[in-house]
Design a protein around this motif. Structure first.
Motif, PDB file in Angstrom:
ATOM      1  N   GLY A 171      -6.370  13.723  13.939  1.00  0.00           N
ATOM      2  CA  GLY A 171      -5.657  13.787  12.671  1.00  0.00           C
ATOM      3  C   GLY A 171      -5.220  15.185  12.263  1.00  0.00           C
ATOM      4  N   GLY A 172      -5.626  16.191  12.995  1.00  0.00           N
ATOM      5  CA  GLY A 172      -5.246  17.568  12.694  1.00  0.00           C
ATOM      6  C   GLY A 172      -4.329  18.126  13.769  1.00  0.00           C
ATOM      7  N   PHE A 173      -4.237  19.441  13.809  1.00  0.00           N
ATOM      8  CA  PHE A 173      -3.346  20.118  14.737  1.00  0.00           C
ATOM      9  C   PHE A 173      -4.024  21.335  15.345  1.00  0.00           C
ATOM     10  N   VAL A 174      -3.686  21.628  16.591  1.00  0.00           N
ATOM     11  CA  VAL A 174      -4.033  22.900  17.216  1.00  0.00           C
ATOM     12  C   VAL A 174      -2.828  23.808  17.004  1.00  0.00           C
ATOM     13  N   VAL A 175      -3.080  25.024  16.524  1.00  0.00           N
ATOM     14  CA  VAL A 175      -2.007  25.987  16.262  1.00  0.00           C
ATOM     15  C   VAL A 175      -2.094  27.088  17.307  1.00  0.00           C
ATOM     16  N   THR A 176      -0.999  27.309  18.019  1.00  0.00           N
ATOM     17  CA  THR A 176      -0.932  28.375  19.017  1.00  0.00           C
ATOM     18  C   THR A 176       0.291  29.243  18.738  1.00  0.00           C
ATOM     19  N   PHE A 177       0.249  30.445  19.282  1.00  0.00           N
ATOM     20  CA  PHE A 177       1.333  31.411  19.119  1.00  0.00           C
ATOM     21  C   PHE A 177       1.819  31.821  20.499  1.00  0.00           C
ATOM     22  N   PRO A 178       3.043  31.453  20.880  1.00  0.00           N
ATOM     23  CA  PRO A 178       3.545  31.792  22.217  1.00  0.00           C
ATOM     24  C   PRO A 178       3.498  33.287  22.526  1.00  0.00           C
ATOM     25  N   ASP A 179       3.670  34.112  21.501  1.00  0.00           N
ATOM     26  CA  ASP A 179       3.705  35.563  21.716  1.00  0.00           C
ATOM     27  C   ASP A 179       2.311  36.184  21.793  1.00  0.00           C
ATOM     28  N   VAL A 180       1.297  35.463  21.300  1.00  0.00           N
ATOM     29  CA  VAL A 180      -0.071  35.984  21.255  1.00  0.00           C
ATOM     30  C   VAL A 180      -0.999  34.901  21.805  1.00  0.00           C
ATOM     31  N   PRO A 181      -1.146  34.826  23.133  1.00  0.00           N
ATOM     32  CA  PRO A 181      -1.907  33.731  23.726  1.00  0.00           C
ATOM     33  C   PRO A 181      -3.358  33.655  23.275  1.00  0.00           C
TER      34      PRO A 181
END
Length: 92
Positions: free
Chosen positions: A16-26
């Motif tokens: 029910g939630g989300f994983v948040v990632t940043f392409p520029d900051v692995p």
């Protein structure tokens, strides 16, 4: 470098939630239960990633341009960014 926004990608986590990632900051990975938590949680995640880069004496990556497809967001908290800048500059 910190005056622009870092694009973030949200991926459903199956609970029910989300994983948040940043392409520029692995190294910057976090999890939220709903999008109302996005700005604060994602900004805190980037602050933590700054710590990793400072400890390793590496330059923090510049942000890429935000993609125009769904699932991309930008971190826009001015106060948090000011804290990131201050913390980064204090360690130079």
């Amino acid at each position: 470098m910190f005056l622009r926004d870092y694009p973030a990608e949200l991926t459903p986590n199956g609970e029910g939630g989300f994983v948040v990632t940043f392409p520029d900051v692995p190294e910057a990975i976090t999890e939220i239960m709903d999008e109302s938590e996005l700005e604060e949680t994602a900004t805190d995640c980037l602050v933590t990633a700054v710590d990793f880069y400072i400890e390793d004496h590496r330059p923090f990556p510049s942000p890429s341009k935000k993609k125009k497809k769904s699932g991309n967001y930008s971190i826009t908290s001015i106060n948090k960014r000011k804290n990131i800048i201050a913390k980064y500059n204090d360690c130079k």
